[in-house]
Scaffold this active site. Structure first.
Site, PDB file in Angstrom:
ATOM      1  N   ASP A 191      23.916 -27.588  36.778  1.00 46.17           N
ATOM      2  CA  ASP A 191      25.282 -27.067  36.657  1.00 46.17           C
ATOM      3  C   ASP A 191      26.191 -28.197  36.199  1.00 46.17           C
ATOM      4  O   ASP A 191      26.668 -28.994  37.003  1.00 46.17           O
ATOM      5  CB  ASP A 191      25.762 -26.509  37.998  1.00 46.17           C
ATOM      6  CG  ASP A 191      27.135 -25.849  37.854  1.00 46.17           C
ATOM      7  OD1 ASP A 191      27.686 -25.861  36.726  1.00 46.17           O
ATOM      8  OD2 ASP A 191      27.648 -25.325  38.859  1.00 46.17           O
TER       9      ASP A 191
ATOM     10  N   CYS B 109      33.938 -23.571  32.786  1.00 45.13           N
ATOM     11  CA  CYS B 109      32.496 -23.628  33.012  1.00 45.13           C
ATOM     12  C   CYS B 109      31.691 -23.165  31.804  1.00 45.13           C
ATOM     13  O   CYS B 109      30.642 -23.717  31.511  1.00 45.13           O
ATOM     14  CB  CYS B 109      32.102 -22.859  34.256  1.00 45.13           C
ATOM     15  SG  CYS B 109      32.542 -21.117  34.191  1.00 45.13           S
TER      16      CYS B 109
ATOM     17  N   HIS C 117      31.016 -17.570  37.180  1.00 42.76           N
ATOM     18  CA  HIS C 117      30.594 -18.908  36.803  1.00 42.76           C
ATOM     19  C   HIS C 117      29.498 -18.815  35.748  1.00 42.76           C
ATOM     20  O   HIS C 117      28.847 -17.783  35.609  1.00 42.76           O
ATOM     21  CB  HIS C 117      30.069 -19.637  38.055  1.00 42.76           C
ATOM     22  CG  HIS C 117      29.903 -21.112  37.873  1.00 42.76           C
ATOM     23  ND1 HIS C 117      30.864 -21.918  37.301  1.00 42.76           N
ATOM     24  CD2 HIS C 117      28.868 -21.942  38.202  1.00 42.76           C
ATOM     25  CE1 HIS C 117      30.438 -23.167  37.276  1.00 42.76           C
ATOM     26  NE2 HIS C 117      29.216 -23.203  37.826  1.00 42.76           N
TER      27      HIS C 117
END
Lengths: 677, 323
Positions: free
Chosen positions: A490, A430, A474
C-alpha cells in the site's frame, strides 16, 4: 338524538386532518429522491386540499384535474426517460397520490387515497434500509389507519380516539405479523428486475482513474458493516476490504482484467463441483492449517454493483456468493437491497504461487506510449537492485522521502498523468499512488495489479461491529513475487501513515467537509452525542441483522433449529397451528369480558327476580325502571305488594349505594327475593 | 321459472333465518346471529396486500414484506374488532304505534350495549325506511323510532331489521338480521263520504240525563271548567273578569250520538265501507261527538275519548282477521 344520523357517503370532516397528516408523512421520505418540481406540485396539491377543507378554496374542475394528471405522467416519463422501474414508478405513484387528494369528495375516494397511501409508504422501503425509516413508515401506517378509524368513528368521539384505536389495532396485530414474517416462505422473484436508469450506483466502481476514489471520500454514508464471530478481529489498520482487482490499463484508467473472462461464470461454492483452481486454493488452505482465520458477516448497503467486500483470502459457503479467480467475492447481480453474507478469510495464505501465463501477461500489460519517463526510471532502478522485493522497497522509499504528499484535491493532470504525477506535481490521492506503483512494477517486469475496496473502519463500542463508510474507500496494489505469490503493497501508507492507522477522517480532516470530526468535536457534549450515535447504530444494526437479513437461508436455518427439519408439511402445520393459536389468544384477550364475565351479585338477584315474574307473564319491559316495574307488578298482584316493595327497595338501595354490597346485605336481598317471587 | 326458483330459495332462506334468529321481544347479538366477511373495501385492501407481497418478494425486500404482513394481521385484528362491535348489542321491542293504510306505522326500539362497551357506526335499515347511523356509547341506551310505510289494513308484522357495521376500519362488514316480536295495527285508509242517518233514531232520546252532550255546532252556554275540557274552549274573557275558568259548550242539532254502521254504505265493498267508517270515526272524534260502532263480529257502545277511538280503529283494522 345527537348520536343518530342518516348514513352518509361524504368524507367525514373529522377524518381529513388525519388523512392530510398521513399523506404528508408518507411523502416526506421521497423528498430525498424526487425531482424538485414534482415535490412542488405535491405540496401545491396538499395545500389546495387543505384550503378546500378550511372552506377557503373549492375543488379544481374535473377536466383540469384529468388534464393535469396526463401532463404530470408525461413529465415524469420525460424526466426519468421511462415509467418502469422503482424510481419512475414511485414518482408516478406519489404524483397520483397527490392528485387524488384533489378528487376526494366521497368516502370511497378517501378509501382510495388511504389505500394508495399504504403503497406509497411501502415504496420508501425501496430506497431506505434503516430502522429509523422503518419507524417512520410505521408512524405513517398508524396515521393512515387513524384516518380509516376517523371515517368510521362517531362524530362526537373524542378527538384522539382515531389514533388511539389505530395504535391498539396495530399493537394487537404485531404477534401475527411477526409469525407470518418468520414462517412465510421466501419465494424467489417472480420476474427479474434489471438495473433501471436513475438507480444511483454508489461505492467503488469498476474503473479507477485519478479522482474517482477521491469523490467517494466526500461521503460519510455507510458502505457496509462487519460482525466478527467472537471478540477477536484484526486491527483496523490491517483491514483491507478487497472489492475487485484492476489489471487492464490504458494510460489513464484502470479496469478489471481477464480473470472473469477466463473463468467466465462466477464460480459458486457447492462442494465437489469446484473448478480446479478453487480446489487448489482449498487444498492450500487445508495445508496451511496454522494460518489465522477470521469468520465474520458483512452487511452490505445496496450499491447497484456486484462486488462483495472481504479480507484476503475469502471463502463463503453461501450459494449467492461467487468466487472470482482474483480471490475476490461477487454477487450474482447488482446488490439492490441490503445484503448479508458470511465469509471466512484466511490471513496470509499464498495466492497463485505459480502464475499462469495468461495472468502474467495481463498483469504486465502496459500501453506502449504510457509514461515513458517512469518506465525509464523503473528499468534503471531495477537494474541496480538485486531483487523484486528490494525494488518495491526502493519505490516506497522514493514515495516516502522525495516530497510526495497526500491530498484530496490534487492538481489536474495532463496527457501523461503518471509521469506528470511522479516527476512534477507529486501531490495525489490513493488512486494516484496505487496506479503509479503498479505501473512502476510492471515497467520493471513484476506482475502487479491495482486493488479497489475499502481500508479500515470504525469499531462501534456498542455491539462491536466494524462500520466501514464511503470515506474509507481506498486503492492499493498487489504484486506477484516469485515463491510468495501475490503480496499486498500500500504505497499510500508510506506517504500518509495516518490514513492507514487512523483513517482518512483524521488524515484529511482539514480538507473535506464529510471528514470533519463533527460540529462539537471533542467537547463532552460532542462525546455523549457520539455515544448516542453509536447506540443508534447498534440498534439499526439489529434491524439489519434480524429483519433485513432474514433471507431464505436465515429462515431455513431458523426453522431447522426449531422444527428439527424443514419440509412443506412441517411448515404448513407450523403456520396453521401457530397462526390459529395466535389469533385465538388475541380473541380470548379481546373477549375476556364476555367469556369470563362476572355479574355482580346484586344485579344477579334482580335478574332472577325479573325472570321469576316473567315466567308468570309479567316480563319487565325494556324501558321500565325498578319502580315502574314494581308499580305494574303491585297492580297485577296486590296481595304481594308488600313483599315486592321490600325487595325493590333493598335492591335499589344496594345497587345505587356506590359500593359493593356486604354479605349480610346480600343475604337480606336474597331472602326478600325469595319472598317476592 | 327463475322467478319461482328464486322465490323458493328466498322462502327457504327466510325459514332458515327464522330458525337461526327467531323473533323475540329482546335480541342480544351473539355468534349465532352475527355474520362477518370483508366488505368491498376490505377486498380492495387484500389487493393492496397482494401487490405489496409481490413487490416484497420481487425486490427481495424484507421491510416491504414485514409491512405487508403487519397490514394483513391488521385486517385480521379488524375482523375481531368489527365482530366485537356488534356482539353484545341488545335490541328490545319497546312500542308500536298504529297507523293508516297508505301512511306509516311507527315502531320504537331500544338499543343498549354490553356492559362497559360502546357499539359504534351501526347502520340500521328497517324495511323501506332510510338507513340511519347510530352510535351506542358505553352504558347508554338509544331509543329509536322508525316509520315504516304500510299499504294493507290489518296486523303489520315488521320485516327484519338489517344491521350492518364496518367499524372501526371500514374494511370488514359484520351484519345481522334482527327480528323483533312486534306488530302494529294498520287502520283502513280513511275515505270521505256522506254519513247517512242510521236507522235507529235513538240518538237524542238516549242522551244522558240532565246535560246534553257536548258538541261544537251550536253555542249552548258556559259551564264551570272540568279537567279534561279542551283548552281551546275556555272562555278567557270570563276568566279575566272573574278569575274562574268556564268552558263554552255547544250542541249539535239533531244527531248528537251516532252509530257507525257497517251497512250504511250498501253500494261500497267491504274495504270501502271500513274506509268510510274509519273516516267518520276520526271525524266524530274530532268533533268530540260520541259514536258507536256496529260491524259484523264487533259492537262498541257509543262513547268518546282516545281509548274508545283506538278501540274503534282497532276493530276496523282487524275486521275479518283471525283472532
Amino acid at each position: 338524538m345527537s348520536q343518530v344520523e342518516l348514513a352518509g357517503y361524504q368524507v367525514s370532516r373529522r377524518s381529513v386532518p388525519w388523512m392530510m397528516a398521513a399523506v404528508v408523512a408518507a411523502m416526506l421520505p421521497h423528498v430525498a429522491h424526487l425531482p424538485p418540481w414534482l415535490l412542488a406540485i405535491c405540496a401545491l396539491c396538499v395545500g389546495w386540499r387543505w384550503g378546500v377543507h378550511r372552506g377557503r378554496l373549492s375543488y379544481p374542475p374535473m377536466r383540469l384535474q384529468q388534464l393535469f394528471a396526463v401532463l404530470l405522467i408525461g413529465a415524469i416519463a420525460l424526466h426519468y426517460r421511462t415509467l418502469a422501474g422503482h424510481q419512475a414508478g414511485t414518482a408516478a405513484l406519489v404524483a397520483m397520490f397527490a392528485l387524488k387528494l384533489l378528487e376526494m369528495y366521497k368516502e370511497r375516494d378517501a378509501y382510495v387515497v388511504i389505500l394508495i397511501g399504504y403503497f406509497v409508504a411501502a415504496t420508501a422501503f425501496l430506497f431506505f434500509f434503516t430502522l429509523w425509516m422503518a419507524a417512520w413508515i410505521l408512524l405513517v401506517a398508524l396515521l393512515l389507519t387513524a384516518a380509516l378509524v376517523a371515517i368510521n368513528a362517531s362524530l362526537d368521539a373524542p378527538r384522539l380516539e382515531p389514533i388511539k384505536r389505530s395504535a391498539m389495532l396495530f399493537a394487537q396485530s404485531v404477534p401475527l405479523a411477526i409469525l407470518l414474517f418468520v414462517v412465510m416462505p421466501r419465494l424467489g422473484p417472480l420476474w427479474s428486475i434489471g438495473l433501471q436508469p436513475g438507480d444511483a450506483q454508489t461505492g467503488v466502481s469498476d474503473e479507477m482513474s485519478p479522482g474517482s476514489i477521491g469523490s467517494l471520500v466526500e461521503s460519510d454514508k455507510l458502505a457496509f458493516r462487519v460482525d466478527f464471530d467472537g471478540a477477536a478481529m484484526p486491527v483496523t489498520s490491517r483491514m483491507y476490504w478487497r472489492g475487485l482487482t484492476l489489471s487492464s490499463f490504458d494510460g489513464r484508467t484502470w479496469r478489471p482484467g481477464r480473470d472473469l473472462e477466463r473463468y467466465p461464470a462466477l464460480t459458486w461454492f457447492p462442494r465437489g463441483r469446484q473448478p480446479e483452481w478453487l480446489q487448489r486454493q482449498e487444498a492450500a488452505r487445508a495445508q496451511a492449517g496454522t494460518l489465522r482465520e477470521w469468520r465474520y458477516t458483512v452487511t452490505l448497503e445496496p450499491t447497484q454493483r456486484p462486488w462483495l467486500f472481504a479480507l484476503a483470502v475469502p471463502y463463503s459457503d453461501e450459494r449467492a456468493v461467487g468466487h472470482v479467480y482474483d480471490q475476490s467475492l461477487r454477487a450474482p447481480g447488482p446488490v439492490k437491497t441490503l445484503t448479508r453474507y458470511r465469509v471466512i478469510s484466511v490471513e496470509g495464505m499464498p495466492r497463485d504461487p505459480e502464475l499462469p501465463a495468461w495472468l502474467r501477461d495481463d498483469n504486465l500489460q502496459l500501453p506502449d506510449d504510457a509514461a515513458p519517463r517512469a518506465r525509464q526510471w523503473a528499468l534503471q532502478e531495477r537494474a541496480e537492485l538485486p531483487s523484486d522485493e528490494a525494488y518495491a522497497a526502493r519505490v516506497l522509499q522514493w514515495f516516502a522521502e522525495d516530497g510526495f504528499s497526500y491530498t484530496l484535491s490534487p492538481p489536474v493532470l495532463g496527457a501523461q498523468p503518471v509521469d506528470q504525477f511522479l516527476f512534477d506535481t507529486r501531490r495525489g490521492f490513493c488512486e494516484h499512488y496505487a496506479g503509479a506503483f503498479v505501473l512502476l512494477m510492471r515497467a520493471a517486469g513484476i506482475p502487479a495489479r491495482v486493488v479497489a475496496g475499502y481500508q479500515g473502519g470504525e469499531v462501534n463500542p456498542v455491539g462491536g461491529a466494524v462500520q466501514v463508510r464511503q470515506y474509507d474507500a481506498h486503492a492499493w496494489a498487489e504484486i506477484w513475487l516469485y515463491g510468495r505469490g501475490w503480496v499486498q503493497y500500500d504505497p499510500t501508507a508510506v506517504v500518509a501513515p495516518d490514513r492507514i492507522t487512523r483513517g482518512s477522517r483524521v488524515a484529511l480532516a482539514d480538507q473535506s467537509r464529510a471528514l470533519q470530526p463533527g460540529l462539537l468535536g471533542d467537547t463532552p457534549l460532542g462525546g455523549s452525542l457520539r455515544a448516542l450515535g453509536d447506540a443508534f447504530d447498534y440498534l439499526n444494526h439489529g434491524w439489519n441483522q434480524w429483519v433485513l437479513g432474514f433471507d431464505e437461508q436465515a429462515q431455513r436455518g431458523f426453522l431447522q433449529r426449531w422444527l428439527g427439519g424443514v419440509s412443506a408439511w412441517r411448515i404448513g402445520m407450523l403456520v396453521l397451528g401457530t397462526g390459529v393459536a395466535v389469533v385465538a389468544l388475541l380473541a380470548l384477550w379481546m373477549f375476556r369480558d364476555v367469556l369470563f364475565r362476572k355479574t355482580d351479585p346484586v344485579t344477579r338477584e334482580y335478574q332472577r327476580f325479573c325472570a321469576g315474574w316473567a315466567a308468570r307473564g309479567h316480563a319487565r319491559r325494556a324501558d321500565e325502571g325498578p319502580y315502574d316495574y314494581l308499580a305494574r307488578l303491585s297492580a297485577a298482584e296486590p296481595r304481594r305488594a308488600t313483599e315486592l316493595q321490600r325487595f325493590i327497595v333493598i335492591y335499589v338501595q344496594l345497587s345505587y349505594a356506590g359500593r359493593a354490597a356486604d354479605r349480610d346485605a346480600l343475604r337480606k336481598l336474597r331472602a326478600a327475593r325469595l319472598q317476592a317471587c | 321459472m327463475f322467478k319461482r326458483l328464486r322465490a323458493a330459495i328466498d322462502a327457504r332462506y327466510q325459514r332458515w333465518l327464522e330458525r337461526r334468529i327467531p323473533r323475540q321481544r329482546q335480541v342480544t347479538l351473539d355468534q349465532r346471529r352475527i355474520f362477518i366477511f370483508p366488505g368491498p373495501r376490505g377486498l380492495l385492501f387484500v389487493v393492496v396486500l397482494l401487490l405489496l407481497f409481490i413487490g416484497g418478494i420481487n425486490y427481495a425486500n424484507n421491510q416491504v414484506l414485514l409491512l405487508c404482513f403487519l397490514l394483513a394481521s391488521l385486517l385480521n385484528t379488524s375482523i375481531l374488532h368489527t365482530y366485537r362491535n356488534l356482539s353484545g348489542l341488545r335490541f328490545e321491542a319497546a312500542r308500536a304505534y298504529g297507523g293508516f293504510a297508505g301512511e306509516a306505522v311507527d315502531f320504537e326500539i331500544v338499543l343498549s350495549g354490553a356492559s362497559g362497551r360502546a357499539h359504534r357506526g351501526l347502520l340500521l335499515r328497517w324495511g323501506d325506511a332510510a338507513e340511519i347511523r347510530v352510535d351506542v356509547e358505553a352504558g347508554r341506551t338509544q331509543v329509536l323510532r322508525f316509520s315504516l310505510p304500510v299499504s294493507r289494513r290489518g296486523r303489520f308484522v315488521p320485516p327484519r331489521i338489517a344491521l350492518r357495521s364496518f367499524y372501526p376500519l371500514g374494511l370488514v362488514r359484520a351484519w345481522s338480521y334482527v327480528a323483533l316480536d312486534m306488530e302494529a295495527l294498520v287502520y283502513p285508509r280513511p275515505v270521505a263520504d256522506e254519513l247517512p242517518p242510521s236507522g235507529d233514531g235513538d240518538e237524542t232520546a238516549q242522551a244522558p240525563e240532565g246535560r246534553r252532550p257536548r258538541g261544537i255546532d251550536e253555542f249552548d252556554g258556559l259551564a264551570r271548567y272540568v279537567p279534561g275540557d279542551a283548552q281551546t274552549r275556555i272562555e278567557w274573557r270570563v276568566y279575566a273578569r272573574t278569575d274562574e275558568l268556564y268552558t263554552k259548550h255547544f250542541t249539535e242539532p239533531g244527531h248528537s250520538r251516532r252509530w257507525l254502521d257497517f251497512s250504511a254504505w250498501p253500494q261500497a265493498d267491504t274495504e270501502g265501507r271500513l274506509s268510510r267508517l274509519a273516516y267518520w270515526a276520526i271525524e266524530l272524534e274530532r268533533r268530540e261527538q260520541p259514536y258507536g260502532l256496529r260491524i259484523p263480529g264487533a259492537r262498541l257502545e257509543p262513547a268518546q275519548g282516545d281509548d274508545h277511538h283506538q278501540q274503534v280503529l282497532a276493530a276496523l283494522a282487524l275486521y275479518g282477521a283471525p283472532p
